[in-house]
Design an enzyme around this catalytic site. Structure first.
Site, PDB file in Angstrom:
ATOM      1  N   HIS A 264       0.851  -1.186   0.000  1.00  0.00           N
ATOM      2  CA  HIS A 264       0.000   0.000   0.000  1.00  0.00           C
ATOM      3  C   HIS A 264       0.885   1.232   0.000  1.00  0.00           C
ATOM      4  O   HIS A 264       2.003   1.216   0.516  1.00  0.00           O
ATOM      5  CB  HIS A 264      -0.926   0.000   1.227  1.00  0.00           C
ATOM      6  CG  HIS A 264      -2.001   1.040   1.164  1.00  0.00           C
ATOM      7  ND1 HIS A 264      -1.848   2.304   1.695  1.00  0.00           N
ATOM      8  CD2 HIS A 264      -3.244   1.002   0.618  1.00  0.00           C
ATOM      9  CE1 HIS A 264      -2.950   2.998   1.477  1.00  0.00           C
ATOM     10  NE2 HIS A 264      -3.801   2.231   0.827  1.00  0.00           N
TER      11      HIS A 264
ATOM     12  N   ASP B 270      -7.925  -5.129  -0.504  1.00  0.00           N
ATOM     13  CA  ASP B 270      -8.334  -5.912  -1.669  1.00  0.00           C
ATOM     14  C   ASP B 270      -8.013  -7.394  -1.516  1.00  0.00           C
ATOM     15  O   ASP B 270      -8.617  -8.239  -2.178  1.00  0.00           O
ATOM     16  CB  ASP B 270      -7.657  -5.365  -2.937  1.00  0.00           C
ATOM     17  CG  ASP B 270      -8.109  -3.961  -3.264  1.00  0.00           C
ATOM     18  OD1 ASP B 270      -9.317  -3.707  -3.186  1.00  0.00           O
ATOM     19  OD2 ASP B 270      -7.255  -3.106  -3.582  1.00  0.00           O
TER      20      ASP B 270
END
Length: 455
Positions: free
Chosen positions: A332, A391
């Protein structure tokens, strides 16, 4: 064309708007100072500074003597830690998406009375305008539901008696209406896609004003309209975790940029939907699902760490997967040690996975989450911290709930609408000038040449 009736009473709008104003004050000199510096990169490396916000905060590291120091990820909505919000709802065994919508758009957690009124209004607003499904969805079905969501959002402008006013009260009314209608739009668009592009039967259910957003989604999408409480509660948690992620993500910034131009709510939100459609943004969980389908197919023993590790090495080498060398769902831009959304969603998904007999698959996902940082460090020679992002688990949750892949990104939009509307309200009240990004020109001065003299 019939104008959509207004279900939110004037006194309710006044109460909601006053709550927003009370909890959304930014000193003018502070906001001006931030906007003047918007071309400068934040000292913590989180991006280019463009403004100030009361809404969401994404935190993944601290600066220690000029060096990034990884910390456990922290996500806050209006100052509330996302874990505290989720755990509070779990203790009381309640649906919470509408409550989070109230928090983001109004600035504070509602009382029981305020929440009941808010839920009641959302329930009344769920119904689409007369013949809207037939005229705007069925007559022009789309292969991609995000495109239909964007066009339907723009079409709702025509059914609004006061579409252009940018007062807090009017935007609040429009935000409640869109929050209520998004689940119905995406479900009807999905049914149209089934009928016209997939050669499957179409089931159109009427939204239930007494049910929560998560319950309505499952009711509207499933042919028999049935679901369990566990399924609806898990989807509710997923919606909460996708509702807001700061002003810097692409679709939310799109809302703020378009809002700063003075445009109407429907145009700003349709632009955000178009941004979210991109596979680098809202479509990321589809890549995760596709990659895990491949891992499950090629790894014979899902519990064998060595076999899973070997296949991850092949993915990182570009010899497996889509050749990108990426393990989707890992890493991320801000979070380092952990993504709190992934942590919370994993915790919420485990009980239902056990009930549905999908524990082995969830264990495989957790094994990939565990091994990828180690394999990445070995293959790339990097000590950069890496965690699973949301996700990694959201696609698994949607699949466990039997939701079709074509609805994964539209569900993201259905959750993020409350965050988008909160940022629109904040930009209207505190933004001031139009947001105008600057680019460095690279073209050199060139002399004009007559057309017959050009080589």
């Amino acid at each position: 064309m019939n104008i959509q009736p207004d279900f939110v009473k004037e006194e309710q709008l006044q109460e909601l708007s006053e709550s927003f104003r009370l909890h959304n004050q930014i000193p003018p000199d502070l906001y001006t100072r931030y906007r003047i510096k918007r071309g400068l990169r934040n000292s913590d490396g989180t991006g280019v500074l463009v403004g100030a916000t009361h809404l969401g905060n994404v935190h993944g590291y601290i600066l220690n003597e000029g060096e990034r120091e990884p910390i456990e990820g922290r996500l806050t909505y209006r100052g509330y830690n996302i874990y505290d919000l989720i755990h509070g709802l779990e203790r009381e065994d309640r649906f919470g998406f509408e409550e989070i919508g109230y928090l983001l758009m109004c600035g504070e957690l509602p009382t029981r009375r305020q929440l009941e009124e808010f839920q009641h209004v959302i329930g009344l607003e769920r119904a689409l305008p007369d013949n809207f499904t037939e005229d705007m969805i069925m007559r022009a079905p789309s292969r991609d539901i995000m495109n239909k969501l964007a066009s339907a959002t723009l079409a709702l402008y025509s059914y609004d008696s006061n579409p252009d006013a940018t007062t807090v009260e009017n935007i609040m009314r429009q935000g409640i209406s869109l929050t209520a209608k998004f689940p119905v739009i995406i479900s009807h668009a999905y049914q149209a896609k089934r009928r016209y592009f997939d050669g499957a039967s179409m089931f159109l259910h009427v939204p239930d004003p007494e049910r929560s957003t998560a319950e309505n989604i499952l009711h509207l999408i499933r042919p028999d309209g049935k679901y369990t409480d566990d399924e609806a509660k898990l989807l509710d948690r997923c919606l909460i975790l996708h509702a807001e992620h700061g002003g810097g993500n692409n679709s939310t910034f799109t809302v703020r940029v378009t809002t700063s131009s003075g445009t109407d709510t429907y145009s700003a939100i349709a632009a955000a939907v178009s941004s979210l459609k991109g596979p680098r943004h809202g479509g990321a969980n589809l890549r995760v699902v596709k990659q895990f389908e491949e891992i499950k197919e090629n790894v014979k023993n899902w519990k064998d760490e060595g076999e899973v590790r070997d296949y991850l090495c092949r993915i990182l080498d570009g010899a497996a997967g889509d050749g990108s060398g990426l393990v989707y769902g890992m890493g991320h831009a801000i979070y380092t040690k952990s993504d709190p959304r992934a942590v919370a969603l994993k915790h919420a998904a485990r009980p239902l996975a056990e009930k549905k007999g999908m524990t082995d698959e969830m264990n495989l996902i957790e094994l990939v989450e565990k091994l990828t940082p180690e394999v990445f460090a070995e293959k790339k020679g990097s000590d950069k911290p890496m965690c699973a992002n949301v996700d990694m688990y959201s696609g698994f949750v949607y699949r466990m709930l039997g939701l079709p892949k074509s609805l994964y990104t539209p569900l993201f939009a259905t959750a993020r609408i409350v965050g988008w509307m909160a940022h629109r309200l904040e930009e209207v009240t505190t933004g001031g000038k139009i947001i105008r990004p600057a680019y460095k020109p690279l073209a050199k001065a060139t002399t004009y040449t007559n057309i017959d003299e050009r080589m």
